[in-house]
Design a protein around this motif. Structure first.
Motif, PDB file in Angstrom:
ATOM      1  N   SER A   1       1.238  -1.455   0.275  1.00  0.00           N
ATOM      2  CA  SER A   1       0.327   0.276   0.126  1.00  0.00           C
ATOM      3  C   SER A   1       1.233   1.475   0.063  1.00  0.00           C
ATOM      4  O   SER A   1       2.121   1.675   0.477  1.00  0.00           O
ATOM      5  N   MET A   2       0.380   2.437  -0.336  1.00  0.00           N
ATOM      6  CA  MET A   2       1.105   3.384  -0.601  1.00  0.00           C
ATOM      7  C   MET A   2       1.507   3.979   0.805  1.00  0.00           C
ATOM      8  O   MET A   2       2.405   4.620   1.293  1.00  0.00           O
ATOM      9  N   ARG A   3       0.495   3.793   2.276  1.00  0.00           N
ATOM     10  CA  ARG A   3       0.691   4.313   3.320  1.00  0.00           C
ATOM     11  C   ARG A   3       2.359   3.038   3.806  1.00  0.00           C
ATOM     12  O   ARG A   3       3.313   3.904   4.698  1.00  0.00           O
ATOM     13  N   LYS A   4       1.898   2.255   3.948  1.00  0.00           N
ATOM     14  CA  LYS A   4       3.220   0.655   4.001  1.00  0.00           C
ATOM     15  C   LYS A   4       4.294   1.798   3.006  1.00  0.00           C
ATOM     16  O   LYS A   4       5.960   1.698   3.653  1.00  0.00           O
ATOM     17  N   VAL A   5       4.925   1.935   2.154  1.00  0.00           N
ATOM     18  CA  VAL A   5       5.660   2.103   1.228  1.00  0.00           C
ATOM     19  C   VAL A   5       6.135   3.930   1.744  1.00  0.00           C
ATOM     20  O   VAL A   5       7.466   3.771   2.370  1.00  0.00           O
ATOM     21  N   ALA A   6       5.744   4.800   2.452  1.00  0.00           N
ATOM     22  CA  ALA A   6       5.493   5.834   2.700  1.00  0.00           C
ATOM     23  C   ALA A   6       6.060   5.598   4.400  1.00  0.00           C
ATOM     24  O   ALA A   6       6.944   6.588   4.247  1.00  0.00           O
ATOM     25  N   SER A   7       5.208   4.818   4.592  1.00  0.00           N
ATOM     26  CA  SER A   7       6.106   3.828   6.170  1.00  0.00           C
ATOM     27  C   SER A   7       7.520   3.395   5.577  1.00  0.00           C
ATOM     28  O   SER A   7       8.822   4.094   7.083  1.00  0.00           O
ATOM     29  N   LYS A   8       7.974   3.060   5.502  1.00  0.00           N
ATOM     30  CA  LYS A   8       9.098   2.375   5.309  1.00  0.00           C
ATOM     31  C   LYS A   8       9.937   3.743   4.409  1.00  0.00           C
ATOM     32  O   LYS A   8      11.018   3.655   4.666  1.00  0.00           O
TER      33      LYS A   8
ATOM     34  N   THR B   1       5.944  10.727   3.736  1.00  0.00           N
ATOM     35  CA  THR B   1       4.002  10.681   3.916  1.00  0.00           C
ATOM     36  C   THR B   1       3.911  10.452   2.349  1.00  0.00           C
ATOM     37  O   THR B   1       3.897  10.740   1.808  1.00  0.00           O
ATOM     38  N   PRO B   2       2.515   9.803   3.100  1.00  0.00           N
ATOM     39  CA  PRO B   2       2.067   9.394   2.182  1.00  0.00           C
ATOM     40  C   PRO B   2       1.877   9.849   0.235  1.00  0.00           C
ATOM     41  O   PRO B   2       1.506   9.651  -0.090  1.00  0.00           O
ATOM     42  N   THR B   3       1.538  11.098   0.749  1.00  0.00           N
ATOM     43  CA  THR B   3       0.911  12.079  -0.513  1.00  0.00           C
ATOM     44  C   THR B   3       2.095  12.739  -0.807  1.00  0.00           C
ATOM     45  O   THR B   3       2.008  12.638  -2.184  1.00  0.00           O
TER      46      THR B   3
ATOM     47  N   ILE C   1       4.612  10.408  -2.254  1.00  0.00           N
ATOM     48  CA  ILE C   1       4.264   9.359  -2.535  1.00  0.00           C
ATOM     49  C   ILE C   1       3.382   9.956  -4.028  1.00  0.00           C
ATOM     50  O   ILE C   1       4.046   9.530  -5.218  1.00  0.00           O
ATOM     51  N   TYR C   2       2.199  10.574  -4.010  1.00  0.00           N
ATOM     52  CA  TYR C   2       1.659  11.065  -5.371  1.00  0.00           C
ATOM     53  C   TYR C   2       2.400  12.223  -6.320  1.00  0.00           C
ATOM     54  O   TYR C   2       2.126  12.523  -7.221  1.00  0.00           O
ATOM     55  N   ARG C   3       3.823  12.980  -5.665  1.00  0.00           N
ATOM     56  CA  ARG C   3       4.038  13.814  -6.415  1.00  0.00           C
ATOM     57  C   ARG C   3       4.696  13.154  -7.843  1.00  0.00           C
ATOM     58  O   ARG C   3       4.983  13.717  -8.591  1.00  0.00           O
ATOM     59  N   HIS C   4       5.187  11.698  -7.466  1.00  0.00           N
ATOM     60  CA  HIS C   4       5.932  11.018  -8.207  1.00  0.00           C
ATOM     61  C   HIS C   4       5.320   9.828  -8.642  1.00  0.00           C
ATOM     62  O   HIS C   4       5.474   9.429 -10.163  1.00  0.00           O
ATOM     63  N   TYR C   5       4.482   8.948  -8.247  1.00  0.00           N
ATOM     64  CA  TYR C   5       3.618   8.051  -9.479  1.00  0.00           C
ATOM     65  C   TYR C   5       1.438   8.448  -8.950  1.00  0.00           C
ATOM     66  O   TYR C   5       1.505   8.877  -7.459  1.00  0.00           O
ATOM     67  N   ASP C   6       1.592   8.297  -9.735  1.00  0.00           N
ATOM     68  CA  ASP C   6       0.386   8.823  -9.868  1.00  0.00           C
ATOM     69  C   ASP C   6      -1.014   7.626  -8.931  1.00  0.00           C
ATOM     70  O   ASP C   6      -1.810   7.362  -8.305  1.00  0.00           O
TER      71      ASP C   6
END
Length: 192
Positions: free
Chosen positions: A25-32, A36-38, A40-45
């Motif tokens: 999940s985007m949350r898991k990726v952000a945490s690792k 912040t989860p948001t 990630i969305y600057r780089h991946y839709d």
């Protein structure tokens, strides 16, 4: 030091390997990644776009090991260098190796994604072409090049599958020596 995008890809690769595509999940990726989860969305839709990029990076990295072998002086040297490149990729890029060659999640994604399919087929076709060149030069017995390429890749991949699953142990030098001996045995059986 990795930039934000590099941190995201590294974290996504780790989570992908540990939990599969469904467990990422985007949350898991952000945490690792420590962002912040948001961010990630600057780089991946989307999560799917991130999955796609992780696999594309893996294929491109594999290609960066494999494609320089075309500079070998003879078809056999090129094939030998390709086997050596596979070893280096599997030992130096273990996460990408596992992702591309040992997980079923990536196999399923490659089947449905045409861009990923092209990347996967390009590296496979490279090996087939190397085998064809060895057959044309009279180095290997005349046979079905695709099946011979599949045999060679299966042996190389099987070797690392056993190593990764801890079926045998040894130093990297011992592992390389075993790998080379196995590869040479197969080549002797295929020799013209």
């Amino acid at each position: 030091m990795l930039d934000t995008k590099g941190k995201i890809l590294s974290a996504a690769c780790d989570i992908y390997l540990e939990h599969g595509s469904k467990g990422m999940s985007m949350r898991k990726v952000a945490s690792k990644a420590g962002i912040t989860p948001t961010a990630i969305y600057r780089h991946y839709d989307s999560k799917e776009a991130l999955h796609h990029q992780v696999l594309m990076d893996g294929f491109r990295k594999f290609g960066s090991y494999l494609y320089p072998t075309i500079a070998g002086a003879s078809p056999l040297e090129q094939l030998n260098q390709a086997a050596d490149a596979f070893f280096r990729f599997a030992t130096e890029q273990t996460r990408y190796y596992e992702l591309l060659f040992l997980t079923m999640d990536s196999t399923n994604e490659i089947k449905v994604d045409k861009v990923l399919q092209r990347e996967a087929l390009a590296t496979y076709q490279f090996i087939i072409n190397s085998v064809k060149a060895c057959m044309s030069a009279g180095i290997l017995k005349d046979d079905n090049p695709e099946e011979v390429a599949m045999l060679l890749l299966s042996a190389c991949n099987g070797f690392f599958g056993l190593y990764v699953s801890k079926k045998f142990e040894g130093t990297q030098q011992e592992m390389k020596a075993k790998y080379d001996r196995i590869y040479q045995r197969i080549l002797r059986g295929l020799a013209a």
